[in-house]
Motif scaffolding. Structure first.
Motif, PDB file in Angstrom:
ATOM      1  N   VAL A 121       0.867  -0.933   0.128  1.00 21.78           N
ATOM      2  CA  VAL A 121       0.005  -0.008  -0.074  1.00 21.78           C
ATOM      3  C   VAL A 121       0.745   1.353  -0.028  1.00 21.78           C
ATOM      4  O   VAL A 121       1.966   1.267   0.744  1.00 21.78           O
ATOM      5  N   TYR A 179       0.600   4.953   1.167  1.00 18.55           N
ATOM      6  CA  TYR A 179      -0.233   5.691   2.096  1.00 18.55           C
ATOM      7  C   TYR A 179       0.406   7.201   2.656  1.00 18.55           C
ATOM      8  O   TYR A 179       1.543   7.274   2.521  1.00 18.55           O
ATOM      9  N   ALA A 196      -1.055   1.426   7.554  1.00 21.07           N
ATOM     10  CA  ALA A 196      -0.523   0.999   6.263  1.00 21.07           C
ATOM     11  C   ALA A 196       0.128  -0.518   6.496  1.00 21.07           C
ATOM     12  O   ALA A 196      -0.488  -1.452   5.531  1.00 21.07           O
ATOM     13  N   THR A 215       4.467  10.461   2.145  1.00 22.65           N
ATOM     14  CA  THR A 215       3.747   9.431   1.420  1.00 22.65           C
ATOM     15  C   THR A 215       4.878   8.152   1.574  1.00 22.65           C
ATOM     16  O   THR A 215       6.104   8.149   1.531  1.00 22.65           O
TER      17      THR A 215
END
Length: 103
Positions: free
Chosen positions: A24, A26, A56, A90
């Motif tokens: 993922v 995130y 996450a 991120t």
């Protein structure tokens, strides 16, 4: 589903089915990022980042388990997490291991 970071399950025989992974990318909420910047000045744990990483990891692990279940696995051995920064604010988290069928 049994998930272990060890490469063997003591006393259990199994058939490896293959690599499984879930990932993922995130990011944090802008408001949380601003608050984290203030916390950076004072020091201490940044709870919003801790929460973001935990969320996450949970998502990545669930995706890995789903992939293992589609292969008919009973367990995942050698499970690991990795994470990296994709861009400012991120992260990417990947969970991976070997799906196995217990005998």
């Amino acid at each position: 589903m049994l998930i272990t970071t060890t490469d063997v399950i003591p006393g259990r025989a199994y058939q490896p089915l293959g690599l499984v992974r879930g990932n993922v990318a995130y990011c944090k909420h802008l408001g949380r990022d601003i608050m984290a910047s203030f916390k950076n000045l004072a020091g201490g744990e940044i709870n919003s980042y801790t929460d973001m990483l935990n969320e996450a990891r949970d998502i990545a692990e669930a995706r890995m388990v789903d992939q293992a279940a589609r292969l008919g696995a009973d367990a995942i051995v050698g499970m690991r997490f990795m994470n990296d920064t994709v861009c400012e604010g991120t992260i990417e988290v990947i969970a991976y291991g070997t799906a196995v069928k217990l005998q």
